[in-house]
Design an enzyme around this catalytic site. Structure first.
Site, PDB file in Angstrom:
ATOM      1  N   GLY A  11     -39.272  -6.977 -20.118  1.00 29.42           N
ATOM      2  CA  GLY A  11     -39.521  -6.385 -18.802  1.00 29.42           C
ATOM      3  C   GLY A  11     -40.578  -5.308 -18.806  1.00 29.42           C
ATOM      4  O   GLY A  11     -40.647  -4.492 -17.880  1.00 29.42           O
ATOM      5  N   SER A  12     -41.458  -5.302 -19.813  1.00 26.98           N
ATOM      6  CA  SER A  12     -42.480  -4.243 -19.846  1.00 26.98           C
ATOM      7  C   SER A  12     -43.468  -4.389 -18.682  1.00 26.98           C
ATOM      8  O   SER A  12     -43.997  -3.390 -18.194  1.00 26.98           O
ATOM      9  CB  SER A  12     -43.222  -4.235 -21.183  1.00 26.98           C
ATOM     10  OG  SER A  12     -44.045  -5.360 -21.314  1.00 26.98           O
ATOM     11  N   ASN A  13     -43.678  -5.616 -18.230  1.00 24.09           N
ATOM     12  CA  ASN A  13     -44.587  -5.791 -17.090  1.00 24.09           C
ATOM     13  C   ASN A  13     -43.911  -5.414 -15.770  1.00 24.09           C
ATOM     14  O   ASN A  13     -44.550  -4.842 -14.885  1.00 24.09           O
ATOM     15  CB  ASN A  13     -45.143  -7.216 -17.055  1.00 24.09           C
ATOM     16  CG  ASN A  13     -46.197  -7.397 -18.131  1.00 24.09           C
ATOM     17  OD1 ASN A  13     -47.323  -6.941 -17.983  1.00 24.09           O
ATOM     18  ND2 ASN A  13     -45.812  -8.016 -19.234  1.00 24.09           N
ATOM     19  N   LYS A  65     -36.320 -25.296 -17.865  1.00 21.28           N
ATOM     20  CA  LYS A  65     -36.899 -25.465 -16.535  1.00 21.28           C
ATOM     21  C   LYS A  65     -35.940 -24.923 -15.480  1.00 21.28           C
ATOM     22  O   LYS A  65     -34.745 -24.736 -15.740  1.00 21.28           O
ATOM     23  CB  LYS A  65     -37.228 -26.932 -16.258  1.00 21.28           C
ATOM     24  CG  LYS A  65     -36.022 -27.842 -16.277  1.00 21.28           C
ATOM     25  CD  LYS A  65     -36.413 -29.283 -16.008  1.00 21.28           C
ATOM     26  CE  LYS A  65     -35.212 -30.218 -16.095  1.00 21.28           C
ATOM     27  NZ  LYS A  65     -35.555 -31.613 -15.825  1.00 21.28           N
ATOM     28  N   MET A  92     -39.606 -17.247 -18.488  1.00 21.59           N
ATOM     29  CA  MET A  92     -39.942 -18.318 -19.436  1.00 21.59           C
ATOM     30  C   MET A  92     -39.308 -19.650 -19.040  1.00 21.59           C
ATOM     31  O   MET A  92     -38.645 -20.306 -19.838  1.00 21.59           O
ATOM     32  CB  MET A  92     -39.523 -17.895 -20.850  1.00 21.59           C
ATOM     33  CG  MET A  92     -40.125 -16.562 -21.272  1.00 21.59           C
ATOM     34  SD  MET A  92     -41.936 -16.460 -21.091  1.00 21.59           S
ATOM     35  CE  MET A  92     -42.430 -17.292 -22.585  1.00 21.59           C
ATOM     36  N   ARG A  93     -39.537 -20.054 -17.807  1.00 20.31           N
ATOM     37  CA  ARG A  93     -39.023 -21.337 -17.320  1.00 20.31           C
ATOM     38  C   ARG A  93     -40.092 -22.048 -16.519  1.00 20.31           C
ATOM     39  O   ARG A  93     -40.870 -21.409 -15.808  1.00 20.31           O
ATOM     40  CB  ARG A  93     -37.835 -21.130 -16.374  1.00 20.31           C
ATOM     41  CG  ARG A  93     -36.579 -21.016 -17.095  1.00 20.31           C
ATOM     42  CD  ARG A  93     -35.410 -20.730 -16.211  1.00 20.31           C
ATOM     43  NE  ARG A  93     -34.333 -20.438 -17.115  1.00 20.31           N
ATOM     44  CZ  ARG A  93     -33.522 -21.355 -17.636  1.00 20.31           C
ATOM     45  NH1 ARG A  93     -33.579 -22.600 -17.247  1.00 20.31           N
ATOM     46  NH2 ARG A  93     -32.611 -21.017 -18.516  1.00 20.31           N
ATOM     47  N   ILE A  95     -41.410 -23.978 -13.483  1.00 22.13           N
ATOM     48  CA  ILE A  95     -41.067 -24.020 -12.059  1.00 22.13           C
ATOM     49  C   ILE A  95     -41.217 -25.452 -11.545  1.00 22.13           C
ATOM     50  O   ILE A  95     -42.199 -26.132 -11.846  1.00 22.13           O
ATOM     51  CB  ILE A  95     -42.013 -23.075 -11.276  1.00 22.13           C
ATOM     52  CG1 ILE A  95     -41.848 -21.631 -11.759  1.00 22.13           C
ATOM     53  CG2 ILE A  95     -41.799 -23.179  -9.766  1.00 22.13           C
ATOM     54  CD1 ILE A  95     -40.490 -21.032 -11.544  1.00 22.13           C
ATOM     55  N   ASN A 109     -48.096 -15.841 -11.452  1.00 24.48           N
ATOM     56  CA  ASN A 109     -47.605 -15.793 -12.829  1.00 24.48           C
ATOM     57  C   ASN A 109     -48.581 -15.021 -13.696  1.00 24.48           C
ATOM     58  O   ASN A 109     -49.793 -15.053 -13.477  1.00 24.48           O
ATOM     59  CB  ASN A 109     -47.475 -17.224 -13.376  1.00 24.48           C
ATOM     60  CG  ASN A 109     -46.975 -17.266 -14.810  1.00 24.48           C
ATOM     61  OD1 ASN A 109     -45.973 -16.625 -15.145  1.00 24.48           O
ATOM     62  ND2 ASN A 109     -47.657 -18.000 -15.663  1.00 24.48           N
ATOM     63  N   HIS A 111     -49.958 -14.580 -17.576  1.00 24.52           N
ATOM     64  CA  HIS A 111     -50.016 -15.333 -18.835  1.00 24.52           C
ATOM     65  C   HIS A 111     -50.864 -14.567 -19.851  1.00 24.52           C
ATOM     66  O   HIS A 111     -51.946 -14.085 -19.507  1.00 24.52           O
ATOM     67  CB  HIS A 111     -50.584 -16.735 -18.599  1.00 24.52           C
ATOM     68  CG  HIS A 111     -50.557 -17.564 -19.842  1.00 24.52           C
ATOM     69  ND1 HIS A 111     -49.410 -18.149 -20.316  1.00 24.52           N
ATOM     70  CD2 HIS A 111     -51.529 -17.846 -20.741  1.00 24.52           C
ATOM     71  CE1 HIS A 111     -49.683 -18.768 -21.447  1.00 24.52           C
ATOM     72  NE2 HIS A 111     -50.960 -18.612 -21.730  1.00 24.52           N
TER      73      HIS A 111
END
Ligand code: GAR
Length: 190
Positions: A11-13, A65, A92-93, A95, A109, A111
């Site tokens: 959760g750093s972002n 997913k 990390m799923r 969509i 998103n 990346h």
């Protein structure tokens, strides 16, 4: 602009976004909810710290997913939060069409590479092992193609001679922490 953040890990972002909001750097955007697909996600501890509702949403039955009942639970949670923007920050799923159409054009998103290079898992490690001299991070609109949606903005990180995977990761994460809140602020300005 009501922002919902989805994550799976540290959760750093999400933290960088919430700090930017506290410091008045998030434009007209404000975070209204945090949702994690792992009950022990570090991201969930940010809720009490920043006074934002944070909850685990069960993603079952799939492992990688978001589909079926888990997808329906995430759609209901994000709808209830009345999100104008859904930020995938380390979610990390993959969509699938149900979630995508429920929030069409509203999902972005983050990346950890300069897309279209090194999509998928471990973008930092892929770039390091390939020996590129320049990498970075990307914020893009989410489509059904994994890491393939329209690029909104990118930040560049140079790979220096002495860099290790760890030191490169520190630099890419720092670039992410600056880029993602800046993109959200810009989007909130229309
Ligand atoms: C970030 O580096 C983000 O780019 C990456 O996960 C990390 C989450 O860190 N996302 C992906 O690799 C998605 N394909 P955080 O939980 O500390 O924000």
């Amino acid at each position: 602009m009501r922002v919902v953040i989805l994550g799976s890990g540290r959760g750093s972002n999400a933290e960088a976004i919430l700090v930017a909001q506290q410091e008045g750097r998030l434009g007209r955007a404000h975070v209204v909810a945090l949702f994690a697909d792992k009950p022990d996600a570090g991201m969930l501890a940010l809720g009490p710290r920043f006074g934002v509702p944070a909850s685990y949403v069960d993603p079952a039955p799939f492992k990688t997913k978001l589909e079926g009942e888990g997808e329906a639970r995430f759609i209901a949670a994000v709808r209830a939060a009345q999100a104008d923007l859904v930020v995938l920050a380390g979610f990390m799923r993959v969509i699938k069409p149900g979630f995508l159409t429920a929030f069409a054009g509203k999902i972005i998103n983050l990346h950890p590479s300069l897309l279209p290079s090194f999509p998928g898992l471990d973008g930092i490690g892929q770039a390091f092992r390939r020996g590129v001299k320049v990498t970075g991070c990307t914020v893009h609109g989410v489509t059904l193609e994994v890491d393939g949606g329209p690029i909104i903005d990118q930040a560049v990180v140079r790979v220096e001679a002495g860099d290790t995977l760890e030191s490169l990761a520190v630099k890419v994460h720092a670039a992410e922490h600056a880029l993602l809140p800046a993109v959200i602020a810009k989007l909130s300005a229309g």
